[in-house]
Write an enzyme that holds these catalytic residues in place. Structure first.
Site, PDB file in Angstrom:
ATOM      1  N   GLN A   1     -12.320  -9.641  38.690  1.00 32.38           N
ATOM      2  CA  GLN A   1     -11.707  -8.304  38.765  1.00 32.38           C
ATOM      3  C   GLN A   1     -11.895  -7.643  40.125  1.00 32.38           C
ATOM      4  OE1 GLN A   1     -13.725  -7.205  34.871  1.00 32.38           O
ATOM      5  NE2 GLN A   1     -11.907  -5.931  34.762  1.00 32.38           N
TER       6      GLN A   1
ATOM      7  N   GLU B   1     -15.345 -10.766  29.201  1.00 34.60           N
ATOM      8  CA  GLU B   1     -15.624 -11.047  30.627  1.00 34.60           C
ATOM      9  C   GLU B   1     -15.460 -12.534  30.942  1.00 34.60           C
ATOM     10  OE1 GLU B   1     -15.598  -8.506  32.316  1.00 34.60           O
ATOM     11  OE2 GLU B   1     -16.101  -7.042  30.783  1.00 34.60           O
TER      12      GLU B   1
ATOM     13  N   CYS C   1     -10.061  -2.282  29.337  1.00 34.90           N
ATOM     14  CA  CYS C   1     -10.310  -3.128  30.509  1.00 34.90           C
ATOM     15  C   CYS C   1     -10.130  -2.280  31.757  1.00 34.90           C
ATOM     16  CB  CYS C   1      -9.329  -4.306  30.522  1.00 34.90           C
ATOM     17  SG  CYS C   1      -9.574  -5.422  31.915  1.00 34.90           S
TER      18      CYS C   1
HETATM   19  O1  K1U Z   1     -13.821  -6.082  31.786  1.00 32.76           O
HETATM   20  C1  K1U Z   1     -13.674  -4.892  31.935  1.00 32.76           C
HETATM   21  O2  K1U Z   1     -12.702  -4.465  32.505  1.00 32.76           O
HETATM   22  C2  K1U Z   1     -14.683  -3.912  31.398  1.00 32.76           C
HETATM   23  C3  K1U Z   1     -14.355  -3.399  30.001  1.00 32.76           C
HETATM   24  C4  K1U Z   1     -15.190  -4.195  29.020  1.00 32.76           C
HETATM   25  C5  K1U Z   1     -14.855  -4.113  27.557  1.00 32.76           C
HETATM   26  C6  K1U Z   1     -14.693  -2.909  26.903  1.00 32.76           C
HETATM   27  C7  K1U Z   1     -14.415  -2.878  25.552  1.00 32.76           C
HETATM   28  C8  K1U Z   1     -14.314  -4.049  24.849  1.00 32.76           C
HETATM   29  C9  K1U Z   1     -14.465  -5.233  25.501  1.00 32.76           C
HETATM   30  C10 K1U Z   1     -14.747  -5.280  26.858  1.00 32.76           C
HETATM   31  C11 K1U Z   1     -14.683  -1.901  29.952  1.00 32.76           C
HETATM   32  O3  K1U Z   1     -15.772  -1.515  30.209  1.00 32.76           O
HETATM   33  S1  K1U Z   1     -13.417  -0.792  29.532  1.00 32.76           S
HETATM   34  C12 K1U Z   1     -14.257   0.776  29.499  1.00 32.76           C
HETATM   35  C13 K1U Z   1     -15.080   0.998  28.276  1.00 32.76           C
HETATM   36  O4  K1U Z   1     -14.881   0.351  27.268  1.00 32.76           O
HETATM   37  C14 K1U Z   1     -16.192   1.993  28.275  1.00 32.76           C
HETATM   38  C15 K1U Z   1     -16.444   2.786  29.352  1.00 32.76           C
HETATM   39  C16 K1U Z   1     -17.493   3.700  29.324  1.00 32.76           C
HETATM   40  C17 K1U Z   1     -18.278   3.820  28.211  1.00 32.76           C
HETATM   41  C18 K1U Z   1     -18.025   3.046  27.113  1.00 32.76           C
HETATM   42  C19 K1U Z   1     -16.979   2.123  27.139  1.00 32.76           C
HETATM   43 ZN    ZN Z   2     -11.513  -6.540  31.501  1.00 34.38          ZN
END
Ligand code: K1U
Ligand code: ZN
Length: 167
Positions: free
Chosen positions: A51, A134, A91
């Site tokens: 990313q 991830e 994401c």
């Molecule tokens: O991979 C990424 O872009 C990160 C993604 C990870 C993810 C989130 C939810 C389910 C599966 C994987 C994120 O972090 S999106 C943002 C998010 O979910 C979040 C941000 C702040 C606090 C809590 C959650």
């Molecule tokens: Zn992601």
């Protein structure tokens, strides 16, 4: 420390397959630290090197409430998975879009840590989902790939419009 630029869907570089890391060097440790700063600032609960346009097999995850439990996985491999669970995902490369994805309920993962030492971990719940999300990035997959063609086209259209408006 540095904040890194996060690639946004549908950038083609998100579809690159990451290569394994041969040796865990200071450069790798610096990248992990910069990725952590970037993830906490976003804010997010995970980030893959893909990313931030570094196509090597490293992911970071912190699903703790206090944001003080950073986990780094180098060359992560899913050794076993069981069950199925449908959960909402987001994401940082697909800002503002959340949708449900089916994942394994529990996974066993093997990886190297920042000292180059192997470790194994059993993960379920949000940690398990985040690790699977991830690792998908390292294989060149984005969570929207699991959605219908129609949803994918709508998301592409929306994000391209947002990108034009912020140029
Ligand atoms: O991979 C990424 O872009 C990160 C993604 C990870 C993810 C989130 C939810 C389910 C599966 C994987 C994120 O972090 S999106 C943002 C998010 O979910 C979040 C941000 C702040 C606090 C809590 C959650
Ligand atoms: Zn992601």
């Amino acid at each position: 420390m540095a904040l890194l630029k996060i690639l946004h869907y549908p950038d083609k570089r998100l579809y690159t397959v990451a290569r394994p890391i041969n040796q865990v060097t200071d450069e790798i440790r610096q990248l992990a630290s910069d990725m952590a700063e970037t993830m906490y600032a976003a804010p997010g609960i995970g980030l893959a090197a893909t990313q931030v346009d570094r196509h090597i097999q490293m992911i970071i995850v912190d699903v703790s409430e206090k944001r003080d439990d950073l986990r780094v996985f180098i060359n992560p491999e899913i050794l076993a998975s069981e069950g199925e669970a449908l959960g909402e995902e987001g994401c940082l490369s697909v800002p503002g879009i959340y949708d449900k994805v089916m994942r394994a309920e529990r996974v066993r993962v093997r990886a190297l840590d920042l000292q180059g030492e192997p470790f194994e971990l059993e993960a379920s719940g949000l940690l398990g989902v985040c690790i699977q999300h991830e690792i998908d990035h390292l294989m060149g997959h984005v969570f929207v790939d699991y959605l219908s063609r129609l949803k994918q086209e709508r998301i592409k259209h929306k994000l391209k419009k947002q990108q034009r408006e912020t140029m």
